[in-house]
Design an enzyme around this catalytic site. Structure first.
Site, PDB file in Angstrom:
ATOM      1  N   ASP A  99     -12.881  -7.580   1.908  1.00 22.40           N
ATOM      2  CA  ASP A  99     -12.471  -7.898   0.547  1.00 22.40           C
ATOM      3  C   ASP A  99     -13.680  -8.119  -0.346  1.00 22.40           C
ATOM      4  OD1 ASP A  99     -11.027  -8.487  -1.677  1.00 22.40           O
ATOM      5  OD2 ASP A  99     -10.254 -10.401  -0.982  1.00 22.40           O
ATOM      6  N   ASP A 323     -12.152  -3.383  -7.953  1.00 22.18           N
ATOM      7  CA  ASP A 323     -11.591  -4.142  -6.837  1.00 22.18           C
ATOM      8  C   ASP A 323     -11.043  -3.242  -5.742  1.00 22.18           C
ATOM      9  OD1 ASP A 323     -10.579  -6.185  -5.285  1.00 22.18           O
ATOM     10  OD2 ASP A 323      -8.837  -6.539  -6.548  1.00 22.18           O
TER      11      ASP A 323
END
Length: 445
Positions: A99, A323
């Site tokens: 992440d 992202d």
């Protein structure tokens, strides 16, 4: 002269058939699950707050309630891709969620393991692998009385509970969807493979030892590998503390509908000279723990759309996150409307279909020709241009059905370039020069 080699690791998508315990799902079901995660993640990017209770004593009584900012990466916890690494001495292989919005890495773990642990390193009654920290000679706890625990880890949800000065520093993540990760902070050795077939050790990586993990989002994972721009993230540790990474990490994501034998990958270090010669660069910034880019505007078919400049300005309520943990691309409402309107014009020849939210525009793709769709381009403030592939914004959601791959985001609020938009590009995060490099790529290793 010592040859510098890079670390390359396979990235496994959450819906990959390589995860044998994944339930069978249709394309539509998979997309709906991903969008559910996206929406929660995007909502937290808007800066909502989470109440966290710190326990100040050991009798179970609750202490003072503290409001802390809840930002992407702590929101739903995690992203869409997994990687396998080896942790500890002797090492144990663990599968972690990668992440770029998480500042902190943690693993499923036991310290001073009791009867609930087995010799195989799993929890009784659970399929998740568990790292037994007390059996690793390289695991070190961080005292709860240390400045690191009391000050530097405060933003990482460290607890004030400290029964003795040498007791381990503890944390308690409380995610907005009800998920949680609780445990102690530690430092541990991580072993990863090099491209030349060798391996390297990264010493004293700050890593949480989570003995309590709640939430379905973590069902297939043994923890989280944080790659955000933060002092204690794995990305910062590797890029700043190794001779091979040179301040850089990168990834390349294949089409989400690609055959299972085609792999995504994560790399620490330099890519080939051939790739570097093809790359363009733009400024890399931050929106909370997320990486951010400075967008100037969007053009479709060579025509710049009429989008207010404040949409792209973080200081005026906007900005754009970059992202890997978000699937679709979210555009703030003043950008979303003109983008969808411009693309609708080129798709009017196809039968429009009614689909569930958040897709606003879907159509029967029988006979669809990608070349009939005008090119969409993201223009960055420093002059760089990102031209995503048409299939990355006119996306397939089911057999014979395509939809515009954008979701409307509340304004004011940040936009986000998601991982489908990033597919079939090589993305290099240069943390020393604060820039993002990119080039089209098949992602072939």
């Amino acid at each position: 002269m010592v040859m510098v080699v890079a670390v390359r690791m396979e990235l496994i998508h959450r819906h990959s058939p390589k995860l044998n315990n994944m339930p069978m799902m249709s394309e539509v079901e998979r997309m709906k699950e991903l969008l559910h995660n996206d929406i929660i993640r995007q909502n937290k990017r808007r800066g909502r707050r989470l109440r966290q209770t710190n326990n100040n004593n050991n009798n179970g009584a609750s202490g003072s309630a503290i409001e802390m900012p809840l930002q992407a990466g702590r929101d739903y916890g995690t992203g869409m891709y997994f990687v396998e690494i080896k942790v500890g001495t002797p090492s144990q292989k663990l599968r972690l969620i990668v992440d770029t919005g998480s500042e902190f890495s943690w693993i499923s773990c036991r310290y001073h393991c009791g009867p609930s642990c087995t010799k195989k390193g799993t929890i009784a009654g659970s399929r998740r692998r568990v790292f037994k920290a007390d059996l690793s000679s390289s695991f070190k706890t961080i005292p709860c009385s240390s400045d690191m625990c009391k000050s530097e880890f405060a933003r990482l949800f460290s607890l004030t509970f400290c029964p003795t000065p040498t007791s381990p520093c503890a944390y308690d993540y409380r995610y907005a969807d009800g998920s949680a990760a609780k445990g102690i902070f530690g430092k541990e050795r991580v072993t990863i493979g090099l491209e030349n077939g060798g391996k390297t050790r990264i010493e004293e990586v700050v890593m949480g030892c989570s003995d309590t993990i709640q939430g379905q989002i973590f069902a297939e994972a043994d923890g989280v590998l944080g790659l955000s721009y933060d002092k204690y993230s794995f990305a910062q540790k590797v890029t700043n503390g190794s001779t091979f990474a040179r301040g850089k990490f990168a990834y390349c994501l294949v089409d989400h509908l690609s055959h299972k034998n085609v792999s995504n990958y994560l790399i620490f270090g330099e890519e080939s000279k051939r790739m570097r010669m093809r790359m363009r660069y733009t400024l890399l910034g931050l929106i909370g723990p997320d990486y951010g880019v400075s967008v100037k505007g969007i053009s479709i078919g060579g025509v710049m759309l009429n989008i207010p400049s404040q949409v792209w300005d973080f200081n005026r309520g906007g900005g754009t996150a970059f992202d890997s943990g978000t699937t679709l691309t979210f555009l703030a409402e003043p950008a979303y409307k003109p983008v969808v309107a411009a693309l609708e014009m080129s798709l009017s020849r196809y039968q429009r279909l009614k689909r569930d939210a958040p897709f606003e525009y879907c159509f029967n793709s029988t006979g669809f020709d990608e070349s009939s769709v005008p090119k969409l381009v993201f223009h960055f403030a420093d002059g760089a241009r990102f031209e995503p592939h048409t299939k990355s914004y006119i996306i397939r959601v089911a057999h014979g059905i395509r939809c515009l791959g954008f979701v409307s985001a509340t304004w004011p609020g940040a936009s986000a370039i998601g991982n489908i938009m990033q597919q079939n590009y090589f993305w290099e995060f240069d943390l020393l020069k604060d820039r993002l490099g990119f080039a089209p790529s098949t992602c072939a290793t």
